[in-house]
Write a protein that holds these residues in place. Structure first.
Motif, PDB file in Angstrom:
ATOM      1  N   GLY A 124    -114.921  23.578   7.492  1.00  0.00           N
ATOM      2  CA  GLY A 124    -116.019  23.508   8.454  1.00  0.00           C
ATOM      3  C   GLY A 124    -115.634  22.866   9.776  1.00  0.00           C
ATOM      4  N   ALA A 125    -114.455  22.275   9.852  1.00  0.00           N
ATOM      5  CA  ALA A 125    -114.016  21.641  11.101  1.00  0.00           C
ATOM      6  C   ALA A 125    -113.218  22.651  11.918  1.00  0.00           C
ATOM      7  N   ASP A 126    -113.911  23.714  12.342  1.00  0.00           N
ATOM      8  CA  ASP A 126    -113.258  24.784  13.082  1.00  0.00           C
ATOM      9  C   ASP A 126    -113.210  24.505  14.587  1.00  0.00           C
ATOM     10  N   ARG A 127    -113.894  23.484  15.028  1.00  0.00           N
ATOM     11  CA  ARG A 127    -113.880  23.050  16.426  1.00  0.00           C
ATOM     12  C   ARG A 127    -113.698  21.538  16.435  1.00  0.00           C
ATOM     13  N   ASN A 130    -116.489  19.271  15.360  1.00  0.00           N
ATOM     14  CA  ASN A 130    -116.750  19.247  13.919  1.00  0.00           C
ATOM     15  C   ASN A 130    -115.699  18.451  13.161  1.00  0.00           C
ATOM     16  N   THR A 133    -114.999  12.052  13.011  1.00  0.00           N
ATOM     17  CA  THR A 133    -115.537  11.135  12.011  1.00  0.00           C
ATOM     18  C   THR A 133    -116.182   9.979  12.781  1.00  0.00           C
TER      19      THR A 133
END
Length: 155
Positions: A124-127, A130, A133
Motif C-alpha cells: 500500500g505504500a505506492d507513493r 503512504n 510513519t
C-alpha cells in the motif's frame, strides 16, 4: 554528526550546509586532483580518495528560481540512543559520513546505508506519502534564488 534533543510537538532546528553530515567542504570539492595526489597505492592516497567522497556543501539544495521553486522535503527523526555506534573515527575526514560511511569503521549508526529507502515498501505504500510513519514528515518548501555573491571567509 550533530545531534539534537527534541520535545513533543513542534521543534525548530537550524543547520548550515557546512554542518551537514552528507557534504564536503568547498575547498575539497575543487582541489587539484593531479597536483596534490599522493603516491599510487600509498595509505595517503587511500585517505586522499576517501576524503573526496561527499556532496559539495554549496550544492546541498538546488539553486532555486527568483520567483521561487516549489519543492518537497522529507524529514525523519530517530532516537539517537537506539541508533548510535560508539567508535573512534579514522583518518582526517569524516564530514560526509551519512553519504559515504566512515572509512574502515561501521556506518555512523546502526541503520543500513540508505535507511529507510533501502528496502521494499510495505503493501500500500505506492507513493511517498503512504510510506510515512509517525516519525516522518513531508514538508512543502519554496527555494528562492537571490542573485548575489557572498564572500567566503579566508581560510
Amino acid at each position: 554528526m550533530i545531534q539534537y534533543d527534541v520535545n513533543p510537538g513542534q521543534n525548530t532546528i537550524r543547520r548550515r550546509s557546512t554542518e551537514s553530515s552528507v557534504t564536503i567542504p568547498f575547498e575539497r570539492t575543487f582541489r587539484n586532483l593531479d597536483g596534490s595526489r599522493p603516491a599510487a597505492g600509498s595509505p595517503e592516497e587511500l585517505e586522499f580518495n576517501f576524503c573526496g567522497c561527499g556532496w559539495p556543501q554549496h550544492m546541498l539544495i538546488p539553486k532555486g528560481l527568483p520567483e521561487g521553486m516549489p519543492c518537497e522535503i522529507f524529514v525523519m527523526v530517530s532516537n539517537y540512543e537506539d541508533d548510535r555506534v560508539d567508535q573512534e573515527l579514522v583518518g582526517s575526514c569524516s564530514d560526509a559520513a551519512s553519504y559515504c560511511g566512515v572509512r574502515d569503521r561501521r556506518y555512523p549508526d546502526r541503520r543500513s546505508m540508505g535507511y529507510p529507502f533501502d528496502r521494499l515498501p510495505r503493501t500500500g505504500a505506492d507513493r511517498l506519502v503512504n510510506f510515512l510513519t509517525p516519525n516522518m514528515s513531508l514538508l512543502d518548501v519554496v527555494i528562492r534564488h537571490d542573485n548575489r555573491t557572498v564572500s567566503r571567509p579566508a581560510a
